[in-house]
Write a protein that holds these residues in place. Structure first.
Motif: not given
Length: 110
Positions: A33-53
């Motif tokens: 998890v990283e702060r991409s802007a004061e009003t935004a956060v980016r979270v990276e997840f395991e790249p799996a279709s079940t996780v995306a769903a």
């Protein structure tokens, strides 16, 4: 739970369940998890279709009760990213969500 804003229309009794859903997906599939802007956060997840769903479903449901959230789910280069943005007035909510994500990924939540 004190950081849940008045703008949230999810019934109070359901709020802990929704938080648990976020905690679970962060703990089970979150990578960073990283702060991409004061009003935004980016979270990276395991790249799996079940996780995306799972993330798409959770983001859709969360947007329906907390309309100030702007979720963008992106899949590229074998990465699954969830960008979360809020208006400046809701930065404390974003801060709390980012902290929950980091804690869950570190295994600090049970």
């Amino acid at each position: 739970m004190t950081w849940v804003p008045d703008a949230c229309t999810l019934p109070t009794v359901d709020q802990p369940l929704r938080l648990a859903e976020f905690d679970d997906v962060f703990a089970e599939s979150g990578r960073s998890v990283e702060r991409s802007a004061e009003t935004a956060v980016r979270v990276e997840f395991e790249p799996a279709s079940t996780v995306a769903a799972r993330l798409a479903d959770l983001a859709m449901r969360e947007s329906s009760c907390c309309s100030f959230f702007d979720f963008t789910l992106r899949m590229s280069d074998a990465r699954l990213l969830l960008d979360v943005e809020v208006p400046a007035a809701h930065v404390p909510v974003l801060d709390a969500l980012a902290a929950r994500a980091a804690e869950a990924m570190a295994g600090e939540r049970a």
